[in-house]
Design an enzyme around this catalytic site. Structure first.
Site, PDB file in Angstrom:
ATOM      1  N   ARG A   3     106.490 -12.137 -17.136  1.00 49.92           N
ATOM      2  CA  ARG A   3     105.477 -12.560 -16.163  1.00 49.92           C
ATOM      3  C   ARG A   3     104.321 -13.199 -16.915  1.00 49.92           C
ATOM      4  NH1 ARG A   3     107.400 -12.878 -11.019  1.00 49.92           N
ATOM      5  NH2 ARG A   3     108.276 -10.907 -10.335  1.00 49.92           N
ATOM      6  N   ALA A  39     112.363  -7.741  -6.532  1.00 48.48           N
ATOM      7  CA  ALA A  39     111.490  -8.110  -5.413  1.00 48.48           C
ATOM      8  C   ALA A  39     111.430  -9.618  -5.293  1.00 48.48           C
ATOM      9  CB  ALA A  39     110.081  -7.552  -5.637  1.00 48.48           C
ATOM     10  N   GLU A  87     118.667 -10.758  -8.230  1.00 49.25           N
ATOM     11  CA  GLU A  87     118.052 -10.373  -9.494  1.00 49.25           C
ATOM     12  C   GLU A  87     118.845  -9.336 -10.283  1.00 49.25           C
ATOM     13  OE1 GLU A  87     113.398 -11.353  -8.469  1.00 49.25           O
ATOM     14  OE2 GLU A  87     113.968  -9.254  -8.729  1.00 49.25           O
ATOM     15  N   PRO A 116      93.928  -6.619  -1.016  1.00 51.43           N
ATOM     16  CA  PRO A 116      93.323  -7.044   0.243  1.00 51.43           C
ATOM     17  C   PRO A 116      91.920  -7.646   0.110  1.00 51.43           C
ATOM     18  CG  PRO A 116      93.371  -4.647   0.100  1.00 51.43           C
ATOM     19  CD  PRO A 116      94.145  -5.172  -1.065  1.00 51.43           C
ATOM     20  N   GLY A 117      91.354  -7.632  -1.074  1.00 52.56           N
ATOM     21  CA  GLY A 117      90.059  -8.266  -1.278  1.00 52.56           C
ATOM     22  C   GLY A 117      90.127  -9.791  -1.256  1.00 52.56           C
ATOM     23  N   GLU A 168     115.356 -20.456 -11.755  1.00 53.73           N
ATOM     24  CA  GLU A 168     115.260 -20.995 -13.117  1.00 53.73           C
ATOM     25  C   GLU A 168     114.031 -20.490 -13.866  1.00 53.73           C
ATOM     26  OE1 GLU A 168     113.237 -25.349 -12.435  1.00 53.73           O
ATOM     27  OE2 GLU A 168     115.405 -25.172 -12.132  1.00 53.73           O
ATOM     28  N   GLU A 183     113.028 -17.296 -13.678  1.00 55.27           N
ATOM     29  CA  GLU A 183     113.161 -15.846 -13.802  1.00 55.27           C
ATOM     30  C   GLU A 183     113.850 -15.502 -15.111  1.00 55.27           C
ATOM     31  OE1 GLU A 183     113.446 -13.870  -9.442  1.00 55.27           O
ATOM     32  OE2 GLU A 183     115.236 -14.978 -10.056  1.00 55.27           O
TER      33      GLU A 183
END
Length: 187
Positions: free
Chosen positions: A69, A81, A101, A119-120, A143, A145
């Site tokens: 990530r 997810a 995945e 939620p901000g 591509e 991932e």
């Protein structure tokens, strides 16, 4: 993902991208005052904790991903997810992402909970499931991932959470919710 339409007075789109849509909204606050807020709009997602073994197993194996990530600065632990597709239900999204995945098909899904990620500044919500009666499926990764699957005892995954090695919120919620409530129902 409901927005209080009575509070929204005006919305100016700043960016309309593939994943997120950024706007500056003029809103009426609960006290009647008016102000501007930045809002990242997101279609929402589903996340799924794959669980191997029966309902009576005190320490079933679970599958986690070790995924690259960019925003997190490298690889992190996650549950499978992904973003919901137009016309797709949350459970269909969870099943699709599990197969794409992790290469697994769920015989049963149990809805764990729904979370608002941040939620901000975003309306993103993630519907969290546990998957059971797992069978082999077909991996179809995007591509961008880069991930590997890791199967481990549930107690080991909880130790990764306790030690701070798992920092992804949806994954922590999936693990801790399942640890506390151990639901095995259908969704």
């Amino acid at each position: 993902m409901s927005e209080d339409r009575r509070a929204l007075l005006r919305s100016e789109v700043v960016h309309d991208g593939r994943v997120v849509h950024l706007s500056v909204d003029t809103v009426r606050f609960p006290d009647g005052s008016v102000g501007k807020l930045e809002l990242v709009r997101h279609r929402g997602a589903a996340a799924v904790l794959p669980v191997f073994g029966g309902a009576g197993d005190p320490d079933p194996d679970v599958l986690l991903l070790r995924q690259y990530r960019y925003a997190a600065g490298g690889e992190i632990y996650e549950v499978p997810a992904g973003i919901v597709e137009p016309g797709e239900s949350w459970s269909e999204c969870a099943r699709r992402e599990l197969e794409e995945e992790a290469g697994l098909r769920a015989g049963r899904l149990a809805k764990l909970t729904t979370i608002h990620t941040t939620p901000g500044f975003t309306n993103e919500e993630i519907h969290v499931y546990a998957a059971f009666d797992l069978g082999e499926g077909a991996v179809r990764r995007d591509e961008d991932e880069f991930l590997r699957t890791l199967c481990m005892p549930f107690s080991s995954a909880l130790e990764l959470a306790r030690s701070g090695e798992i920092t992804d919120a949806k994954s922590l919620v999936a693990l801790l919710y399942f640890a506390r409530f151990r639901t095995h129902g259908d969704a």
